[in-house]
Design a protein around this motif. Structure first.
Motif, PDB file in Angstrom:
ATOM      1  N   LYS A 121       0.835  -1.204   0.000  1.00 39.01           N
ATOM      2  CA  LYS A 121       0.000   0.000   0.000  1.00 39.01           C
ATOM      3  C   LYS A 121       0.874   1.260   0.000  1.00 39.01           C
ATOM      4  CE  LYS A 121      -3.959  -2.184   2.264  1.00 39.01           C
ATOM      5  NZ  LYS A 121      -4.709  -2.352   3.535  1.00 39.01           N
ATOM      6  N   ALA A 122       1.969   1.217   0.763  1.00 33.73           N
ATOM      7  CA  ALA A 122       2.890   2.362   0.769  1.00 33.73           C
ATOM      8  C   ALA A 122       3.529   2.536  -0.606  1.00 33.73           C
ATOM      9  CB  ALA A 122       3.969   2.160   1.841  1.00 33.73           C
ATOM     10  N   ARG A 123       3.921   1.411  -1.216  1.00 32.85           N
ATOM     11  CA  ARG A 123       4.493   1.490  -2.562  1.00 32.85           C
ATOM     12  C   ARG A 123       3.472   2.032  -3.560  1.00 32.85           C
ATOM     13  NH1 ARG A 123       7.355  -4.058  -4.088  1.00 32.85           N
ATOM     14  NH2 ARG A 123       7.339  -2.945  -6.079  1.00 32.85           N
ATOM     15  N   ARG A 124       2.214   1.645  -3.409  1.00 33.16           N
ATOM     16  CA  ARG A 124       1.169   2.137  -4.327  1.00 33.16           C
ATOM     17  C   ARG A 124       1.005   3.652  -4.202  1.00 33.16           C
ATOM     18  NH1 ARG A 124      -4.666  -0.190  -3.191  1.00 33.16           N
ATOM     19  NH2 ARG A 124      -4.327   1.088  -1.341  1.00 33.16           N
ATOM     20  N   ALA A 125       1.240   4.180  -3.012  1.00 31.07           N
ATOM     21  CA  ALA A 125       1.131   5.627  -2.820  1.00 31.07           C
ATOM     22  C   ALA A 125       2.337   6.372  -3.383  1.00 31.07           C
ATOM     23  CB  ALA A 125       0.982   5.935  -1.326  1.00 31.07           C
ATOM     24  N   ILE A 126       3.521   5.740  -3.331  1.00 29.26           N
ATOM     25  CA  ILE A 126       4.761   6.432  -3.667  1.00 29.26           C
ATOM     26  C   ILE A 126       5.207   6.203  -5.111  1.00 29.26           C
ATOM     27  CG2 ILE A 126       7.226   6.574  -3.107  1.00 29.26           C
ATOM     28  CD1 ILE A 126       6.327   5.635  -0.217  1.00 29.26           C
ATOM     29  N   GLU A 129       3.966   8.247  -8.285  1.00 34.69           N
ATOM     30  CA  GLU A 129       4.535   9.594  -8.348  1.00 34.69           C
ATOM     31  C   GLU A 129       5.986   9.545  -8.808  1.00 34.69           C
ATOM     32  OE1 GLU A 129       5.129  13.395  -8.652  1.00 34.69           O
ATOM     33  OE2 GLU A 129       3.157  12.500  -8.275  1.00 34.69           O
ATOM     34  N   ARG A 240       0.171   2.147 -10.747  1.00 40.26           N
ATOM     35  CA  ARG A 240      -0.848   2.004  -9.697  1.00 40.26           C
ATOM     36  C   ARG A 240      -1.672   0.736  -9.904  1.00 40.26           C
ATOM     37  NH1 ARG A 240      -2.740   6.395 -10.471  1.00 40.26           N
ATOM     38  NH2 ARG A 240      -1.500   7.595  -8.977  1.00 40.26           N
ATOM     39  N   ASP A 244      -1.954  -2.429  -7.435  1.00 38.55           N
ATOM     40  CA  ASP A 244      -3.295  -2.861  -7.017  1.00 38.55           C
ATOM     41  C   ASP A 244      -3.452  -4.366  -7.230  1.00 38.55           C
ATOM     42  OD1 ASP A 244      -4.526  -0.584  -6.025  1.00 38.55           O
ATOM     43  OD2 ASP A 244      -5.224   0.082  -7.999  1.00 38.55           O
TER      44      ASP A 244
END
Length: 269
Positions: A121-126, A129, A240, A244
């Motif tokens: 989940k952290a990787r999906r946020a970072i 970008e 993303r 996911d």
């Protein structure tokens, strides 16, 4: 637990502030003075620490305060007590930054199934970008290097051979490398750290169990081509979607088997 008490309790694992030796007690006193917000003396600091479960005698505190005065970190204000000097304030800020960095590293350690999900989940946020930023700066040579990694991964998947445990992470690291945002790069360094190679090995087993290893390789290839076409938004969206799907794969694996099986995979050498 307040920061002054934590600094004393963590004396066995002290990280020195740049420019001065590691000193857990001195650091605790600097933080206590900063938290007080007004001039404080040895008696007040000692009482505050005792009230929070730590015992430092008033004489010990007084002696250490004189040392901090000599270092130029604290200043006696008449008979009212000590305040921090500008150098002392900078030292406290560096201590807090070090503490935050250590907390981030600790939070990224992966031992359980939930840790794997949290990391993804952290990787999906970072990473989207990072990919968006990298697309504007990636060179032809970097694209060539990425294509070589994907080609090797594809050959391994087609031959049904076990890929090197770090091949996917190598791809993700190379992908993010051209990004120019220093904060993004700092976060990427944490979530794609070498210590997570064992997580990638466990993910490979999960993908193989679902016969989806080749899907990941195809997704990697699509991301590269979007970056080669300088389509930053598409590349970010593809990253993303890729992460996911990895999250969905882990959820499905845990539901079908159990979290303990994934945790055993994480413990494999």
């Amino acid at each position: 637990m307040n920061e002054a008490v934590r600094a004393v309790r963590d004396a066995g694992d002290v990280r020195a502030v740049p420019g001065r030796p590691a000193d857990a007690v001195g650091d605790a006193l600097l933080i206590a003075i900063d938290e007080a917000g007004i001039p404080v003396g040895a008696r007040q600091i000692s009482a505050a620490l005792v009230g929070q479960g730590q015992r430092l005698s008033e004489s010990t505190v007084a002696r250490r305060l004189r040392q901090l005065d000599a270092e130029g970190l604290t200043l006696q204000v008449g008979g009212k007590g000590r305040v921090l000097t500008p150098a002392g304030s900078r030292a406290v800020e560096r201590l807090r930054r070090t503490s935050r960095s250590a907390s981030l590293v600790s939070a990224s350690e992966v031992h359980t199934a939930q840790d794997v999900l949290n990391l993804l989940k952290a990787r999906r946020a970072i990473e989207p970008e990072a990919v968006r930023d990298a697309t504007a700066h990636i060179s032809d040579a970097q694209l060539t290097a990425l294509r070589k990694v994907v080609a090797e991964h594809h050959e391994r998947a087609r031959a049904k051979e076990r890929p090197p445990r770090d091949i996917a992470l190598t791809f993700h690291r190379l992908l993010a490398a051209p990004a120019q945002n220093p904060l993004v790069q700092a976060m990427i360094a944490i979530v794609l750290d070498d210590s997570h190679d064992h997580v990638e090995a466990a993910l490979d087993v999960i993908l193989e169990a679902h016969h989806h290893s080749a899907v990941s390789v195809a997704e990697h290839d699509s991301i590269i081509e979007a970056m080669a076409g300088r389509d930053a938004e598409r590349a970010a969206d593809l990253m993303r979607a890729h992460l996911d799907r990895l999250l969905e794969e882990v959820d499905a694996f845990v539901a079908r088997y159990d979290a303990e099986l994934l945790e055993r995979l994480l413990r494999l050498p």
